[in-house]
Scaffold this motif. Structure first.
Motif, PDB file in Angstrom:
ATOM      1  N   VAL A   1      40.388  26.902  52.708  1.00  0.00           N
ATOM      2  CA  VAL A   1      39.660  27.616  53.174  1.00  0.00           C
ATOM      3  C   VAL A   1      39.121  28.856  52.457  1.00  0.00           C
ATOM      4  N   TYR A   2      37.875  29.021  52.363  1.00  0.00           N
ATOM      5  CA  TYR A   2      37.071  30.154  51.508  1.00  0.00           C
ATOM      6  C   TYR A   2      35.744  30.326  51.861  1.00  0.00           C
ATOM      7  N   SER A   3      35.445  31.439  51.824  1.00  0.00           N
ATOM      8  CA  SER A   3      34.033  31.936  51.926  1.00  0.00           C
ATOM      9  C   SER A   3      33.690  32.903  51.001  1.00  0.00           C
ATOM     10  N   PRO A   4      32.454  32.822  50.164  1.00  0.00           N
ATOM     11  CA  PRO A   4      32.170  34.276  49.481  1.00  0.00           C
ATOM     12  C   PRO A   4      32.089  35.457  50.113  1.00  0.00           C
ATOM     13  N   ASP A   5      32.053  35.138  51.497  1.00  0.00           N
ATOM     14  CA  ASP A   5      32.069  36.553  52.108  1.00  0.00           C
ATOM     15  C   ASP A   5      33.217  37.247  52.095  1.00  0.00           C
ATOM     16  N   TYR A   6      34.146  36.523  51.516  1.00  0.00           N
ATOM     17  CA  TYR A   6      35.656  37.451  51.589  1.00  0.00           C
ATOM     18  C   TYR A   6      35.616  38.573  50.769  1.00  0.00           C
ATOM     19  N   ASN A   7      34.758  38.479  49.953  1.00  0.00           N
ATOM     20  CA  ASN A   7      34.735  39.553  48.696  1.00  0.00           C
ATOM     21  C   ASN A   7      34.024  40.786  49.256  1.00  0.00           C
ATOM     22  N   ILE A   8      34.683  41.934  48.861  1.00  0.00           N
ATOM     23  CA  ILE A   8      34.058  43.349  49.408  1.00  0.00           C
ATOM     24  C   ILE A   8      33.470  44.009  48.321  1.00  0.00           C
ATOM     25  N   SER A   9      32.457  44.505  48.222  1.00  0.00           N
ATOM     26  CA  SER A   9      31.757  45.338  47.485  1.00  0.00           C
ATOM     27  C   SER A   9      30.636  46.226  48.022  1.00  0.00           C
ATOM     28  N   PHE A  10      30.895  47.543  47.808  1.00  0.00           N
ATOM     29  CA  PHE A  10      29.979  48.293  48.468  1.00  0.00           C
ATOM     30  C   PHE A  10      29.978  49.918  47.816  1.00  0.00           C
ATOM     31  N   LEU A  11      28.764  50.171  47.103  1.00  0.00           N
ATOM     32  CA  LEU A  11      28.839  51.393  46.507  1.00  0.00           C
ATOM     33  C   LEU A  11      29.776  51.856  45.689  1.00  0.00           C
ATOM     34  N   GLY A  12      30.528  50.692  45.353  1.00  0.00           N
ATOM     35  CA  GLY A  12      31.723  51.168  44.066  1.00  0.00           C
ATOM     36  C   GLY A  12      32.828  51.879  45.036  1.00  0.00           C
ATOM     37  N   LEU A  13      32.884  51.975  46.303  1.00  0.00           N
ATOM     38  CA  LEU A  13      34.068  52.535  46.832  1.00  0.00           C
ATOM     39  C   LEU A  13      35.097  51.815  46.882  1.00  0.00           C
ATOM     40  N   GLU A  14      35.124  50.566  46.703  1.00  0.00           N
ATOM     41  CA  GLU A  14      36.123  49.507  46.893  1.00  0.00           C
ATOM     42  C   GLU A  14      37.128  49.984  45.726  1.00  0.00           C
ATOM     43  N   LYS A  15      36.391  50.664  44.480  1.00  0.00           N
ATOM     44  CA  LYS A  15      37.368  50.891  43.335  1.00  0.00           C
ATOM     45  C   LYS A  15      38.250  52.020  43.859  1.00  0.00           C
ATOM     46  N   LEU A  16      38.105  52.486  44.681  1.00  0.00           N
ATOM     47  CA  LEU A  16      38.990  53.870  45.062  1.00  0.00           C
ATOM     48  C   LEU A  16      40.354  53.454  45.630  1.00  0.00           C
ATOM     49  N   HIS A  17      40.453  52.066  45.879  1.00  0.00           N
ATOM     50  CA  HIS A  17      41.738  51.539  46.152  1.00  0.00           C
ATOM     51  C   HIS A  17      42.222  50.593  45.407  1.00  0.00           C
ATOM     52  N   PRO A  18      43.453  50.369  44.924  1.00  0.00           N
ATOM     53  CA  PRO A  18      43.818  49.398  43.833  1.00  0.00           C
ATOM     54  C   PRO A  18      43.889  48.134  44.212  1.00  0.00           C
ATOM     55  N   PHE A  19      43.614  47.779  45.428  1.00  0.00           N
ATOM     56  CA  PHE A  19      43.420  46.373  45.838  1.00  0.00           C
ATOM     57  C   PHE A  19      41.921  45.699  44.991  1.00  0.00           C
ATOM     58  N   ASP A  20      42.298  44.676  44.304  1.00  0.00           N
ATOM     59  CA  ASP A  20      40.897  43.809  43.760  1.00  0.00           C
ATOM     60  C   ASP A  20      40.214  43.204  45.093  1.00  0.00           C
ATOM     61  N   SER A  21      39.328  43.891  45.440  1.00  0.00           N
ATOM     62  CA  SER A  21      38.515  43.334  46.689  1.00  0.00           C
ATOM     63  C   SER A  21      37.674  42.178  46.217  1.00  0.00           C
ATOM     64  N   GLY A  22      37.813  41.794  44.933  1.00  0.00           N
ATOM     65  CA  GLY A  22      37.039  40.297  44.703  1.00  0.00           C
ATOM     66  C   GLY A  22      37.915  39.404  44.157  1.00  0.00           C
ATOM     67  N   LYS A  23      39.220  39.458  44.613  1.00  0.00           N
ATOM     68  CA  LYS A  23      40.333  38.547  43.955  1.00  0.00           C
ATOM     69  C   LYS A  23      40.197  37.184  44.445  1.00  0.00           C
ATOM     70  N   TRP A  24      39.433  37.274  45.761  1.00  0.00           N
ATOM     71  CA  TRP A  24      39.545  35.746  46.483  1.00  0.00           C
ATOM     72  C   TRP A  24      38.519  34.853  45.777  1.00  0.00           C
ATOM     73  N   GLY A  25      37.232  35.546  45.365  1.00  0.00           N
ATOM     74  CA  GLY A  25      36.442  34.769  44.872  1.00  0.00           C
ATOM     75  C   GLY A  25      36.762  34.185  43.272  1.00  0.00           C
ATOM     76  N   LYS A  26      37.780  35.116  42.683  1.00  0.00           N
ATOM     77  CA  LYS A  26      38.067  34.851  41.218  1.00  0.00           C
ATOM     78  C   LYS A  26      39.221  33.591  41.478  1.00  0.00           C
ATOM     79  N   ILE A  27      40.212  33.535  42.436  1.00  0.00           N
ATOM     80  CA  ILE A  27      41.090  32.373  42.695  1.00  0.00           C
ATOM     81  C   ILE A  27      40.187  31.061  42.725  1.00  0.00           C
ATOM     82  N   VAL A  28      39.196  31.192  43.524  1.00  0.00           N
ATOM     83  CA  VAL A  28      38.153  29.871  43.702  1.00  0.00           C
ATOM     84  C   VAL A  28      37.741  29.516  42.368  1.00  0.00           C
TER      85      VAL A  28
END
Length: 366
Positions: A30-57
């Protein structure tokens, strides 16, 4: 009559779009492109890779294991779905937080995501850019729960928000997807009356431990770094009487079987402890489903996990869990949970490919 059976008998279950039948040609992935988080670059302030789910797929597609038609598209969990576990009060906290009665802000979500500038963004942006991806991943976990029963296994490429309980989020976890998936199964699938959570993220799974503190249908095995977040002592305690035997020791607590690891634990010690504890747990109880929280923050060099497991160690760990499920003929649902290095997406994909090569997962309909 139990509350579960009473709700079924009285047809009080809400209508949901999350319990669906899939084509025989589809994988229970189960997956959706909507899993991935991107907003104004603020996601880069957390060490979590907020686009990792799309990369797995992407990696799984690159290896020709799956394509867009063969995987299951996750649907967003709606408010009625979330209310199976969460209160209106909690959900409203995520929607509105007023500052001096003038503007809706997002202090609660900022605390949960650990990205403080989020507090100063209007909540409607946070709903669309942060909470909707979380709700979609949560829907994916609930969907994968049913698919695991139907097919014998399922993987949600996202999910694993194990720090969120019914009334409180934290640690990048806004919705209690593990609790929700299990409660959905208890309410809607007659064959499921017991569940085991095998939580192998580097952090204690305090959210589901709090939620199931008084529920003896759920058995929790948790292996985590004793020194890091959340350090939730209350979640290790069990309200009421009784306990569960772990070897010769009576272990009272929401965690029925646990191992608290030291800093920099390496492959050999880690795998031996996980496999030994898992064997003991499954000798004592055979659940109707295993929910496997497969965090990759155990990886050597992860700044939040503090352990020293190699990529191959993670692949061997996942293999051991699926082998145990197959040996005992228990359906298994895997969620991907934490992992704070850019290499984790590749490792997760390699692990899934390994499970496929070993025929621990396949496309056949049982």
């Amino acid at each position: 009559m139990s509350e579960q059976n009473s709700r079924k008998k009285d047809n009080l279950l809400h209508n949901t779009k999350l319990y669906i039948d899939i084509l025989s040609t589809q994988w229970p992935i189960v997956y959706s492109p909507d899993y991935n988080i991107s907003f104004l670059g603020l996601e880069k302030l957390h060490p979590f890779d907020s686009g990792k789910w799309g990369k797995i797929v992407y990696f799984l597609k690159e290896e020709k294991m799956i394509n867009d038609e063969s995987i299951v598209k996750a649907q967003e969990a709606q408010e009625d779905d979330l209310l199976v576990v969460h209160s209106k009060r909690y959900l409203n906290k995520l929607k509105n937080h007023f500052l001096e009665g003038l503007q809706e802000w997002s202090f609660i979500v900022a605390t949960i995501t650990e990205i403080l500038p989020v507090a100063f963004l209007p909540n409607f942006i946070i709903q669309r850019k942060v909470l909707r991806p979380f709700r979609t991943q949560t829907g994916g976990t609930i969907m994968a729960g049913k698919l695991a029963i139907d097919r014998g296994w399922a993987i949600n490429v996202g999910g694993g928000f194990h720090h969120c309980s019914s009334e409180q989020g934290g640690g990048f976890c806004a919705y209690a997807d593990i609790t929700l998936a299990i409660k959905f199964l208890f309410e809607r699938v007659e064959a499921v009356s017991t569940a085991m959570i095998i939580d192998l993220d580097a952090h204690q799974g305090n959210g589901h431990e709090r939620d199931f503190m008084d529920d003896n249908r759920v058995y929790i095995m948790d292996v985590f770094n004793r020194y890091i977040y959340p350090g939730d002592g209350f979640a290790k305690l069990r309200a009421g009487t009784g306990g569960y035997m772990t070897g010769s020791n009576l272990l009272a607590g929401a965690i029925k079987w646990k191992i608290e690891l030291d800093w920099d634990t390496e492959d050999s010690e880690y795998l031996q402890k996980v496999e030994t504890l898992m064997s003991k747990a499954l000798q004592e109880v055979t659940p109707d489903i295993i929910v496997y929280n497969a965090g990759t923050d155990i990886l050597d060099g992860d700044q939040l996990g503090g352990l020293a497991i190699s990529p191959q160690g993670i692949i061997k760990r996942d293999q051991a869990v699926f082998e145990a499920a197959q040996k005992h003929k228990i359906p298994i649902l895997m969620v991907t949970s934490g992992g704070y290095q850019r290499s984790t997406a590749r490792i997760i994909a390699d692990s899934i490919l390994n499970l496929h090569r070993l025929q621990l997962i396949d496309q056949r309909v049982l």
